[in-house]
Design a protein around this motif. Structure first.
Motif, PDB file in Angstrom:
ATOM      1  N   GLY A 154       0.800  -1.217   0.000  1.00 40.27           N
ATOM      2  CA  GLY A 154       0.000   0.000   0.000  1.00 40.27           C
ATOM      3  C   GLY A 154       0.827   1.259   0.000  1.00 40.27           C
ATOM      4  N   GLU A 155       2.112   1.132   0.278  1.00 41.91           N
ATOM      5  CA  GLU A 155       3.020   2.282   0.212  1.00 41.91           C
ATOM      6  C   GLU A 155       3.951   2.103  -0.987  1.00 41.91           C
ATOM      7  N   GLU A 156       4.945   1.218  -0.839  1.00 39.94           N
ATOM      8  CA  GLU A 156       5.816   0.934  -1.980  1.00 39.94           C
ATOM      9  C   GLU A 156       5.314  -0.244  -2.810  1.00 39.94           C
ATOM     10  N   LEU A 157       4.603  -1.164  -2.188  1.00 34.12           N
ATOM     11  CA  LEU A 157       4.120  -2.353  -2.880  1.00 34.12           C
ATOM     12  C   LEU A 157       2.655  -2.193  -3.266  1.00 34.12           C
ATOM     13  N   GLN A 158       2.368  -2.338  -4.552  1.00 31.62           N
ATOM     14  CA  GLN A 158       1.003  -2.264  -5.071  1.00 31.62           C
ATOM     15  C   GLN A 158       0.563  -3.678  -5.434  1.00 31.62           C
ATOM     16  N   SER A 159      -0.255  -4.279  -4.558  1.00 30.74           N
ATOM     17  CA  SER A 159      -0.583  -5.697  -4.643  1.00 30.74           C
ATOM     18  C   SER A 159      -1.783  -5.953  -5.552  1.00 30.74           C
ATOM     19  N   SER A 160      -1.682  -7.013  -6.371  1.00 27.10           N
ATOM     20  CA  SER A 160      -2.755  -7.435  -7.270  1.00 27.10           C
ATOM     21  C   SER A 160      -3.067  -8.903  -7.030  1.00 27.10           C
ATOM     22  N   THR A 161      -4.097  -9.397  -7.695  1.00 27.79           N
ATOM     23  CA  THR A 161      -4.450 -10.812  -7.612  1.00 27.79           C
ATOM     24  C   THR A 161      -3.950 -11.604  -8.806  1.00 27.79           C
ATOM     25  N   LYS A 162      -3.543 -10.931  -9.878  1.00 29.72           N
ATOM     26  CA  LYS A 162      -3.103 -11.619 -11.098  1.00 29.72           C
ATOM     27  C   LYS A 162      -1.830 -10.985 -11.639  1.00 29.72           C
ATOM     28  N   TYR A 163      -0.978 -11.829 -12.212  1.00 30.08           N
ATOM     29  CA  TYR A 163       0.300 -11.351 -12.733  1.00 30.08           C
ATOM     30  C   TYR A 163       0.118 -10.413 -13.913  1.00 30.08           C
ATOM     31  N   GLU A 164      -0.887 -10.701 -14.750  1.00 29.71           N
ATOM     32  CA  GLU A 164      -1.087  -9.823 -15.913  1.00 29.71           C
ATOM     33  C   GLU A 164      -1.493  -8.414 -15.507  1.00 29.71           C
ATOM     34  N   HIS A 165      -2.121  -8.272 -14.334  1.00 30.80           N
ATOM     35  CA  HIS A 165      -2.452  -6.936 -13.851  1.00 30.80           C
ATOM     36  C   HIS A 165      -1.182  -6.123 -13.619  1.00 30.80           C
ATOM     37  N   ASN A 166      -0.146  -6.779 -13.119  1.00 34.35           N
ATOM     38  CA  ASN A 166       1.088  -6.079 -12.828  1.00 34.35           C
ATOM     39  C   ASN A 166       1.843  -5.690 -14.085  1.00 34.35           C
ATOM     40  N   TYR A 167       1.791  -6.545 -15.089  1.00 33.64           N
ATOM     41  CA  TYR A 167       2.362  -6.195 -16.387  1.00 33.64           C
ATOM     42  C   TYR A 167       1.709  -4.915 -16.913  1.00 33.64           C
ATOM     43  N   ARG A 168       0.384  -4.848 -16.799  1.00 37.86           N
ATOM     44  CA  ARG A 168      -0.334  -3.666 -17.295  1.00 37.86           C
ATOM     45  C   ARG A 168      -0.009  -2.435 -16.454  1.00 37.86           C
ATOM     46  N   LYS A 169       0.103  -2.613 -15.134  1.00 39.84           N
ATOM     47  CA  LYS A 169       0.471  -1.484 -14.266  1.00 39.84           C
ATOM     48  C   LYS A 169       1.808  -0.881 -14.682  1.00 39.84           C
ATOM     49  N   LEU A 170       2.765  -1.738 -15.000  1.00 38.10           N
ATOM     50  CA  LEU A 170       4.072  -1.250 -15.428  1.00 38.10           C
ATOM     51  C   LEU A 170       3.964  -0.520 -16.760  1.00 38.10           C
ATOM     52  N   LYS A 171       3.167  -1.068 -17.660  1.00 41.57           N
ATOM     53  CA  LYS A 171       3.019  -0.483 -18.996  1.00 41.57           C
ATOM     54  C   LYS A 171       2.392   0.904 -18.953  1.00 41.57           C
ATOM     55  N   VAL A 172       1.398   1.088 -18.092  1.00 44.64           N
ATOM     56  CA  VAL A 172       0.679   2.372 -18.070  1.00 44.64           C
ATOM     57  C   VAL A 172       1.228   3.327 -17.017  1.00 44.64           C
ATOM     58  N   ASP A 173       2.384   2.992 -16.445  1.00 46.91           N
ATOM     59  CA  ASP A 173       3.091   3.889 -15.534  1.00 46.91           C
ATOM     60  C   ASP A 173       2.403   4.040 -14.181  1.00 46.91           C
ATOM     61  N   HIS A 174       1.646   3.035 -13.759  1.00 51.09           N
ATOM     62  CA  HIS A 174       1.103   3.047 -12.398  1.00 51.09           C
ATOM     63  C   HIS A 174       2.175   2.656 -11.383  1.00 51.09           C
ATOM     64  N   VAL A 175       3.174   1.894 -11.849  1.00 47.92           N
ATOM     65  CA  VAL A 175       4.299   1.499 -11.010  1.00 47.92           C
ATOM     66  C   VAL A 175       5.582   1.694 -11.807  1.00 47.92           C
ATOM     67  N   GLU A 176       6.689   1.714 -11.094  1.00 46.01           N
ATOM     68  CA  GLU A 176       7.995   1.868 -11.741  1.00 46.01           C
ATOM     69  C   GLU A 176       8.731   0.549 -11.877  1.00 46.01           C
ATOM     70  N   LEU A 177       8.383  -0.411 -11.009  1.00 46.88           N
ATOM     71  CA  LEU A 177       9.052  -1.704 -10.991  1.00 46.88           C
ATOM     72  C   LEU A 177       8.024  -2.830 -10.885  1.00 46.88           C
ATOM     73  N   TRP A 178       8.421  -3.986 -11.342  1.00 47.94           N
ATOM     74  CA  TRP A 178       7.563  -5.174 -11.315  1.00 47.94           C
ATOM     75  C   TRP A 178       8.421  -6.342 -10.854  1.00 47.94           C
ATOM     76  N   ILE A 179       8.075  -6.975  -9.744  1.00 45.57           N
ATOM     77  CA  ILE A 179       8.789  -8.166  -9.303  1.00 45.57           C
ATOM     78  C   ILE A 179       8.111  -9.380  -9.920  1.00 45.57           C
ATOM     79  N   SER A 180       8.912 -10.181 -10.632  1.00 47.50           N
ATOM     80  CA  SER A 180       8.299 -11.281 -11.382  1.00 47.50           C
ATOM     81  C   SER A 180       9.288 -12.402 -11.631  1.00 47.50           C
TER      82      SER A 180
END
Length: 252
Positions: A154-180
Protein backbone atom coordinates in the motif's frame (compact mmCIF):
# COMPACT_ATOMS: atom_id res chain seq x y z
CA UNK A 1 -42.17 -44.72 20.30
CA UNK A 2 -38.41 -44.21 20.75
CA UNK A 3 -35.64 -46.74 20.21
CA UNK A 4 -34.34 -48.68 23.25
CA UNK A 5 -31.28 -47.09 24.89
CA UNK A 6 -28.86 -49.81 23.76
CA UNK A 7 -29.95 -49.41 20.15
CA UNK A 8 -29.53 -45.66 20.39
CA UNK A 9 -25.99 -46.14 21.71
CA UNK A 10 -25.09 -48.53 18.89
CA UNK A 11 -26.58 -46.17 16.30
CA UNK A 12 -24.63 -43.26 17.77
CA UNK A 13 -21.35 -45.16 17.64
CA UNK A 14 -21.97 -46.20 14.03
CA UNK A 15 -22.74 -42.63 13.01
CA UNK A 16 -19.58 -41.40 14.73
CA UNK A 17 -17.45 -44.02 12.96
CA UNK A 18 -19.03 -43.19 9.62
CA UNK A 19 -18.39 -39.49 10.12
CA UNK A 20 -14.80 -40.19 11.17
CA UNK A 21 -14.20 -42.36 8.13
CA UNK A 22 -15.68 -39.71 5.88
CA UNK A 23 -13.41 -37.05 7.37
CA UNK A 24 -10.35 -39.29 6.98
CA UNK A 25 -11.19 -39.91 3.35
CA UNK A 26 -11.58 -36.28 2.31
CA UNK A 27 -10.93 -36.10 -1.43
CA UNK A 28 -7.63 -34.77 -2.72
CA UNK A 29 -7.82 -31.15 -3.82
CA UNK A 30 -5.16 -29.69 -6.10
CA UNK A 31 -4.86 -25.90 -6.15
CA UNK A 32 -2.74 -23.43 -8.06
CA UNK A 33 -2.93 -20.04 -9.72
CA UNK A 34 -2.70 -18.56 -13.20
CA UNK A 35 1.08 -18.31 -13.63
CA UNK A 36 1.81 -18.87 -17.31
CA UNK A 37 3.67 -20.74 -18.68
CA UNK A 38 3.86 -22.85 -15.49
CA UNK A 39 0.10 -23.11 -14.79
CA UNK A 40 -2.60 -21.61 -16.96
CA UNK A 41 -6.12 -22.20 -18.24
CA UNK A 42 -6.43 -22.74 -21.99
CA UNK A 43 -9.69 -23.75 -23.66
CA UNK A 44 -11.21 -24.51 -20.28
CA UNK A 45 -8.47 -26.85 -19.04
CA UNK A 46 -5.35 -26.45 -16.95
CA UNK A 47 -2.04 -26.79 -18.76
CA UNK A 48 1.50 -25.47 -18.49
CA UNK A 49 4.90 -26.86 -17.56
CA UNK A 50 4.25 -27.37 -13.84
CA UNK A 51 0.75 -28.67 -14.51
CA UNK A 52 2.12 -31.35 -16.83
CA UNK A 53 4.59 -32.43 -14.15
CA UNK A 54 1.80 -32.71 -11.57
CA UNK A 55 -0.36 -34.64 -14.03
CA UNK A 56 2.53 -37.01 -14.76
CA UNK A 57 2.94 -37.67 -11.03
CA UNK A 58 -0.80 -38.31 -10.67
CA UNK A 59 -0.61 -40.83 -13.49
CA UNK A 60 2.42 -42.49 -11.90
CA UNK A 61 0.69 -42.92 -8.52
CA UNK A 62 -2.59 -44.03 -10.12
CA UNK A 63 -4.70 -41.14 -8.89
CA UNK A 64 -6.96 -38.60 -10.52
CA UNK A 65 -8.09 -35.26 -9.14
CA UNK A 66 -9.27 -31.97 -10.66
CA UNK A 67 -6.95 -28.99 -10.59
CA UNK A 68 -8.51 -25.77 -9.31
CA UNK A 69 -7.11 -22.43 -10.45
CA UNK A 70 -7.75 -19.49 -8.13
CA UNK A 71 -6.07 -16.35 -6.81
CA UNK A 72 -2.81 -17.30 -5.12
CA UNK A 73 -3.81 -15.94 -1.70
CA UNK A 74 -6.85 -18.24 -1.64
CA UNK A 75 -4.89 -21.30 -2.80
CA UNK A 76 -2.21 -20.57 -0.22
CA UNK A 77 -4.79 -20.20 2.56
CA UNK A 78 -6.43 -23.52 1.67
CA UNK A 79 -3.08 -25.31 1.68
CA UNK A 80 -2.21 -23.76 5.03
CA UNK A 81 -5.42 -24.75 6.80
CA UNK A 82 -7.22 -27.65 5.11
CA UNK A 83 -6.46 -31.37 4.84
CA UNK A 84 -5.60 -33.26 1.65
CA UNK A 85 -4.66 -30.14 -0.31
CA UNK A 86 -1.84 -30.21 -2.85
CA UNK A 87 -0.51 -26.82 -3.95
CA UNK A 88 1.97 -26.41 -6.76
CA UNK A 89 4.33 -23.92 -8.35
CA UNK A 90 5.09 -22.79 -4.82
CA UNK A 91 8.55 -21.45 -4.01
CA UNK A 92 10.18 -23.24 -1.10
CA UNK A 93 11.62 -20.69 1.30
CA UNK A 94 12.93 -20.98 4.88
CA UNK A 95 9.85 -19.15 6.17
CA UNK A 96 7.52 -21.57 4.38
CA UNK A 97 9.49 -24.73 5.22
CA UNK A 98 7.54 -25.70 8.39
CA UNK A 99 4.16 -24.74 6.95
CA UNK A 100 3.82 -27.55 4.39
CA UNK A 101 4.81 -31.13 3.64
CA UNK A 102 7.12 -30.74 0.67
CA UNK A 103 6.99 -33.24 -2.18
CA UNK A 104 9.82 -31.86 -4.31
CA UNK A 105 10.91 -29.52 -7.06
CA UNK A 106 8.91 -29.33 -10.29
CA UNK A 107 10.59 -26.49 -12.17
CA UNK A 108 13.26 -23.79 -12.31
CA UNK A 109 12.63 -20.15 -11.47
CA UNK A 110 14.56 -16.90 -11.82
CA UNK A 111 13.26 -13.70 -10.25
CA UNK A 112 13.96 -10.07 -11.11
CA UNK A 113 12.79 -6.57 -10.45
CA UNK A 114 11.84 -5.31 -13.91
CA UNK A 115 11.45 -1.80 -15.26
CA UNK A 116 10.52 -0.56 -18.74
CA UNK A 117 13.18 0.18 -21.33
CA UNK A 118 11.71 3.63 -21.93
CA UNK A 119 11.59 4.32 -18.16
CA UNK A 120 14.57 2.35 -16.82
CA UNK A 121 15.23 2.19 -13.10
CA UNK A 122 18.87 1.61 -12.16
CA UNK A 123 19.32 -0.48 -9.02
CA UNK A 124 22.63 -1.50 -7.51
CA UNK A 125 20.98 -3.26 -4.56
CA UNK A 126 17.53 -4.04 -3.20
CA UNK A 127 17.86 -1.08 -0.85
CA UNK A 128 17.85 1.19 -3.91
CA UNK A 129 14.30 0.01 -4.69
CA UNK A 130 12.92 1.76 -1.61
CA UNK A 131 10.94 4.81 -2.62
CA UNK A 132 9.79 3.24 -5.89
CA UNK A 133 6.32 1.83 -6.60
CA UNK A 134 6.56 -1.93 -7.14
CA UNK A 135 3.86 -4.24 -8.56
CA UNK A 136 3.38 -7.48 -6.57
CA UNK A 137 0.90 -10.35 -6.32
CA UNK A 138 -0.97 -10.85 -3.05
CA UNK A 139 0.82 -13.39 -0.81
CA UNK A 140 3.11 -14.69 -3.55
CA UNK A 141 6.78 -15.28 -2.78
CA UNK A 142 7.89 -12.04 -4.41
CA UNK A 143 5.60 -9.96 -2.22
CA UNK A 144 6.47 -11.97 0.91
CA UNK A 145 10.17 -11.49 0.13
CA UNK A 146 9.88 -7.74 -0.26
CA UNK A 147 7.78 -7.42 2.90
CA UNK A 148 10.47 -9.36 4.78
CA UNK A 149 12.98 -6.77 3.53
CA UNK A 150 11.00 -3.84 4.93
CA UNK A 151 8.82 -2.86 1.96
CA UNK A 152 5.21 -2.02 2.83
CA UNK A 153 2.04 -3.04 1.01
CA UNK A 154 0.00 0.00 0.00
CA UNK A 155 3.02 2.28 0.21
CA UNK A 156 5.82 0.93 -1.98
CA UNK A 157 4.12 -2.35 -2.88
CA UNK A 158 1.00 -2.26 -5.07
CA UNK A 159 -0.58 -5.70 -4.64
CA UNK A 160 -2.76 -7.43 -7.27
CA UNK A 161 -4.45 -10.81 -7.61
CA UNK A 162 -3.10 -11.62 -11.10
CA UNK A 163 0.30 -11.35 -12.73
CA UNK A 164 -1.09 -9.82 -15.91
CA UNK A 165 -2.45 -6.94 -13.85
CA UNK A 166 1.09 -6.08 -12.83
CA UNK A 167 2.36 -6.19 -16.39
CA UNK A 168 -0.33 -3.67 -17.30
CA UNK A 169 0.47 -1.48 -14.27
CA UNK A 170 4.07 -1.25 -15.43
CA UNK A 171 3.02 -0.48 -19.00
CA UNK A 172 0.68 2.37 -18.07
CA UNK A 173 3.09 3.89 -15.53
CA UNK A 174 1.10 3.05 -12.40
CA UNK A 175 4.30 1.50 -11.01
CA UNK A 176 7.99 1.87 -11.74
CA UNK A 177 9.05 -1.70 -10.99
CA UNK A 178 7.56 -5.17 -11.32
CA UNK A 179 8.79 -8.17 -9.30
CA UNK A 180 8.30 -11.28 -11.38
CA UNK A 181 9.44 -14.74 -12.27
CA UNK A 182 11.37 -14.47 -15.54
CA UNK A 183 9.42 -17.05 -17.56
CA UNK A 184 6.15 -15.43 -16.52
CA UNK A 185 7.35 -11.94 -17.43
CA UNK A 186 8.60 -13.08 -20.84
CA UNK A 187 5.40 -15.03 -21.54
CA UNK A 188 3.05 -12.18 -20.65
CA UNK A 189 5.05 -9.69 -22.71
CA UNK A 190 5.02 -11.94 -25.78
CA UNK A 191 1.31 -12.71 -25.34
CA UNK A 192 0.72 -8.97 -25.66
CA UNK A 193 2.57 -8.90 -28.97
CA UNK A 194 5.72 -7.24 -27.66
CA UNK A 195 9.39 -8.19 -27.60
CA UNK A 196 10.58 -8.57 -23.99
CA UNK A 197 14.18 -7.87 -25.05
CA UNK A 198 13.07 -4.44 -26.24
CA UNK A 199 10.42 -3.74 -23.61
CA UNK A 200 11.83 -4.94 -20.28
CA UNK A 201 14.93 -4.10 -18.29
CA UNK A 202 16.19 -6.49 -15.61
CA UNK A 203 16.83 -3.79 -13.03
CA UNK A 204 17.90 -6.22 -10.30
CA UNK A 205 18.39 -9.99 -10.08
CA UNK A 206 16.99 -11.64 -6.93
CA UNK A 207 19.19 -14.70 -6.29
CA UNK A 208 17.52 -15.49 -2.96
CA UNK A 209 14.35 -16.41 -4.88
CA UNK A 210 16.03 -18.04 -7.87
CA UNK A 211 17.25 -21.58 -8.47
CA UNK A 212 17.00 -24.54 -10.82
CA UNK A 213 14.80 -26.21 -8.19
CA UNK A 214 12.82 -23.13 -7.28
CA UNK A 215 9.21 -24.22 -7.82
CA UNK A 216 7.77 -27.10 -5.84
CA UNK A 217 4.66 -29.08 -5.07
CA UNK A 218 3.63 -29.40 -1.43
CA UNK A 219 0.84 -30.83 0.69
CA UNK A 220 -1.00 -29.21 3.56
CA UNK A 221 0.20 -30.20 7.01
CA UNK A 222 -3.05 -32.08 7.71
CA UNK A 223 -2.50 -34.56 4.87
CA UNK A 224 -1.72 -38.21 5.74
CA UNK A 225 1.99 -39.00 5.58
CA UNK A 226 1.44 -42.00 3.31
CA UNK A 227 -0.16 -39.75 0.68
CA UNK A 228 2.84 -37.41 0.78
CA UNK A 229 5.26 -40.34 0.56
CA UNK A 230 3.40 -41.76 -2.44
CA UNK A 231 3.73 -38.48 -4.33
CA UNK A 232 7.42 -38.14 -3.44
CA UNK A 233 8.05 -41.58 -4.93
CA UNK A 234 5.98 -40.67 -8.00
CA UNK A 235 7.94 -37.47 -8.59
CA UNK A 236 11.26 -39.26 -8.15
CA UNK A 237 10.11 -41.93 -10.62
CA UNK A 238 9.29 -39.46 -13.40
CA UNK A 239 12.64 -37.78 -12.79
CA UNK A 240 14.46 -41.11 -13.22
CA UNK A 241 12.54 -42.33 -16.27
CA UNK A 242 12.95 -39.13 -18.32
CA UNK A 243 9.35 -37.91 -18.24
CA UNK A 244 10.24 -34.85 -16.15
CA UNK A 245 13.09 -33.77 -18.44
CA UNK A 246 10.91 -34.24 -21.52
CA UNK A 247 8.27 -31.89 -20.06
CA UNK A 248 10.86 -29.22 -19.27
CA UNK A 249 12.37 -29.46 -22.77
CA UNK A 250 8.90 -28.92 -24.24
CA UNK A 251 8.34 -25.65 -22.35
CA UNK A 252 11.78 -24.11 -21.84
Amino acid sequence: MGLPLNRLLVWGVLMFLAASAGAAEAPLRIVTEELPPYNMTQNGRMTGMSTEVVQAVLKEVGMDAPIHSMPWARAYELALNESNVLIYSIVRTPAREPLFQWVGSIGPTQWYLYSLADRPVKLDSLADAHGHQIATVNQDVGEQYLVSKGFRIGEELQSSTKYEHNYRKLKVDHVELWISNELNALYLTRQNGEDPDKLLIRSLALPELSSADGLSMAFSRNTPADMVAKFRVGLETIRRNGVYDAILRKWL
